[in-house]
Design a protein around this motif. Sequence first.
Motif, short mmCIF file in Angstrom:
data_model
loop_
_atom_site.label_atom_id
_atom_site.label_comp_id
_atom_site.label_asym_id
_atom_site.label_seq_id
_atom_site.Cartn_x
_atom_site.Cartn_y
_atom_site.Cartn_z
N ASN A 350 0.69 -1.17 -0.02
CA ASN A 350 -0.03 0.07 0.19
C ASN A 350 0.92 1.26 -0.05
OD1 ASN A 350 -2.45 -1.32 -0.01
ND2 ASN A 350 -3.01 -0.88 2.06
N LYS A 353 1.98 1.75 -3.54
CA LYS A 353 0.82 1.73 -4.35
C LYS A 353 0.30 3.34 -4.39
CE LYS A 353 -1.93 -1.43 -3.35
NZ LYS A 353 -3.24 -2.45 -3.34
N TYR A 354 0.13 3.71 -3.23
CA TYR A 354 -0.37 5.21 -2.77
C TYR A 354 0.72 6.22 -2.61
CZ TYR A 354 -4.36 2.01 -2.50
OH TYR A 354 -5.50 1.03 -2.82
N ASP A 378 5.10 5.84 4.75
CA ASP A 378 5.34 6.48 3.47
C ASP A 378 5.13 7.69 3.20
OD1 ASP A 378 2.71 7.11 2.62
OD2 ASP A 378 2.09 5.10 3.00
N TYR A 396 -13.59 -1.44 1.81
CA TYR A 396 -13.64 -0.06 1.67
C TYR A 396 -12.25 0.57 1.00
CZ TYR A 396 -14.45 4.73 3.22
OH TYR A 396 -14.47 6.11 2.92
N ARG A 397 -12.49 1.63 0.43
CA ARG A 397 -11.60 2.26 -0.60
C ARG A 397 -11.74 3.64 -0.51
NH1 ARG A 397 -11.28 -2.68 -4.95
NH2 ARG A 397 -13.86 -2.69 -4.38
N VAL A 398 -10.80 4.45 -0.34
CA VAL A 398 -10.94 5.88 -0.39
C VAL A 398 -11.28 6.65 -1.78
CG1 VAL A 398 -9.90 8.15 0.29
CG2 VAL A 398 -9.58 6.17 1.58
N SER A 403 -7.74 2.84 -6.59
CA SER A 403 -7.41 1.55 -5.94
C SER A 403 -7.39 0.73 -7.01
CB SER A 403 -8.43 1.47 -4.99
OG SER A 403 -8.21 0.01 -4.55
N GLY A 408 -5.65 -2.70 -6.58
CA GLY A 408 -6.20 -3.25 -5.13
C GLY A 408 -7.41 -3.65 -5.01
N THR A 409 -7.88 -4.56 -4.00
CA THR A 409 -8.94 -5.51 -3.90
C THR A 409 -9.90 -4.80 -3.06
OG1 THR A 409 -8.12 -6.94 -2.26
CG2 THR A 409 -7.65 -7.60 -4.68
N GLY A 410 -9.27 -3.95 -1.96
CA GLY A 410 -9.93 -3.05 -0.84
C GLY A 410 -10.25 -4.16 0.20
N GLY A 412 -7.20 -5.60 1.56
CA GLY A 412 -5.72 -5.89 2.02
C GLY A 412 -5.52 -5.26 3.79
N LEU A 413 -6.21 -4.05 3.90
CA LEU A 413 -6.15 -3.47 5.16
C LEU A 413 -7.05 -4.50 6.41
CD1 LEU A 413 -5.94 0.27 4.95
CD2 LEU A 413 -3.97 -1.38 5.55
P1 ADP Z 1 -6.78 -1.70 -1.49
O1 ADP Z 1 -6.56 -3.22 -1.92
O2 ADP Z 1 -7.62 -0.94 -2.25
O3 ADP Z 1 -5.31 -1.30 -1.52
P2 ADP Z 1 -6.66 -1.92 1.17
O4 ADP Z 1 -7.78 -2.53 2.23
O5 ADP Z 1 -5.30 -2.32 1.35
O6 ADP Z 1 -7.48 -2.03 -0.08
O7 ADP Z 1 -6.71 -0.24 1.75
C1 ADP Z 1 -8.22 0.24 1.54
C2 ADP Z 1 -8.16 1.65 1.10
O8 ADP Z 1 -7.23 2.52 2.15
C3 ADP Z 1 -7.25 1.70 -0.11
O9 ADP Z 1 -8.16 1.57 -0.97
C4 ADP Z 1 -6.73 3.21 -0.06
O10 ADP Z 1 -7.75 4.06 -0.53
C5 ADP Z 1 -6.48 3.38 1.45
N1 ADP Z 1 -4.98 3.21 1.82
C6 ADP Z 1 -4.46 2.16 2.29
N2 ADP Z 1 -3.09 2.30 2.41
C7 ADP Z 1 -2.73 3.73 2.01
C8 ADP Z 1 -1.32 4.25 2.25
N3 ADP Z 1 -0.68 3.83 2.53
N4 ADP Z 1 -1.67 5.55 1.91
C9 ADP Z 1 -2.82 6.25 1.35
N5 ADP Z 1 -4.09 5.43 1.24
C10 ADP Z 1 -4.06 4.04 1.56
#
Ligand code: ADP
Length: 447
Positions: A350, A353-354, A378, A396-398, A403, A408-410, A412-413
């Motif tokens: 992440n 990616k972000y 980061d 959930y994705r911002v 994403s 991204g799959t939403g 990961g976290l």
């Molecule tokens: P994804 O597979 O979409 O990355 P995650 O569950 O890992 O899904 O993350 C959920 C959302 O949190 C992401 O879609 C992203 O919008 C936000 N996010 C996660 N990690 C970061 C990061 N390091 N910086 C900014 N946004 C993040």
Amino acid sequence: MTRKIFQSIIGVAVAVLLGSVLIVMGVLYSYFEEESMDQLRNEAAYAASGIETMGVEYLDGISKQDDSVRITLVAADGSVTYDSLMDERSMENHREREEIKAAVEKGEGSSARYSDTIDEKTINYALRLPDGSVLRVSRTQVSIWVLFQSMSQMIAIILAGAIILSCLIAYRLSRRIVRPLNEIDFEHPENTENLADYEEIRPLLNKLHLQNKMLQNEMDEREKMRREFTANVSHELKTPLTSISGFAEIIQDGFVKQEDIKKFAGKIFDEAQRLIVLVGDVIKISQLDEGCLPYEEEEVDLFQAAGEILQRLHDPAQERGVSLHLEGDHIIHQTVKPILEEILYNLCENGIKYNREGGSVTVTVRRGEDGAEISVKDTGIGIPKPQQERIFERFYRVDKSHSKEVGGTGLGLSIVKHGAAYLGAGVSVHSEPGQGSEFILAWRGKK
Ligand code: ADP
């Protein structure tokens, strides 16, 4: 429970019965002893006046009339001058006898002595006569032990009757005590019409009702989450599958030029990859949910584990122009390595990616306040405050399109959060939009 109550009631009843028998016997015995002593006192007074008028010969007359009474006349020096039972010449000096001593000193005295076999008890009453000699009247009576033995048959019959009665009462009582508990409708404890008389169990019913409600809410919540998750998974699966099917159809219908076929095949491959990642993530989440992972704890060098993850992410980081850094100490920690790796991989991925071109991801292994900590920091796009709480929710994705764009799959976290809980750790986030984010995996209570 009925048996326990029954046993307790019987236990108490038997103890009370036995205690009562003993107390009653003791009271009766001491009452009769008092009575006997009064009788002796009267007889002594009577004999004393007889001696005064008729002399010692008078004693022969009354001892013949009542042989249960022994009369002894003791001179002031303690020598026995008359005894209705024995030859007074063979008798030892009585000066030191308790009742005689008391009579010499105070005018009268009494004593009670057990015989050698404790079967009999002799009670004595002594009266000082005007000439200084002492008149002693004694009577022998059975001891309390003998009294008890002689009455034992009757006592046993009474006790047996009382115990049988107690058993019947205890049986009915214990069933009656337990009945309201058996009548509780555990599924609907609020239906209490039949228990209206039992005020004492109302708090229990209220608590049950509350717990049932909480349980129901929890189950509803879980069911809602499960439905949402299934709907989301279906939706997420459908999108790439629709693309794959669409691309394949166009190729099949011959609408794609020969030179474009490679490009379309690439798109199908990308979508298929997305599907594989998504299905992989769903499987991981389900396994973590059920807690049925086939892994064992082991001693892990956290610094080394983080280094291995950064190594694996070297290529994607380079592609995005993001530099990777590792700092901190070689902390050895007892944990499940594959889950730790999954967490670190998701956080670092992440972070890449972000991020922005030229940005960095720094992993720091350190000792926190309560235990080991790993920070993944980061310099990327950051996360707005209101969304920071929700990013750990499934799917959930911002920014959904961003994403998806970065693969991204939403999930990961969500995997990170569940994985941390599985390891007995917690995960927190500090982020500032435009500045970057820091995710901290921290163990509590293990230094
Ligand atoms: P994804 O597979 O979409 O990355 P995650 O569950 O890992 O899904 O993350 C959920 C959302 O949190 C992401 O879609 C992203 O919008 C936000 N996010 C996660 N990690 C970061 C990061 N390091 N910086 C900014 N946004 C993040």
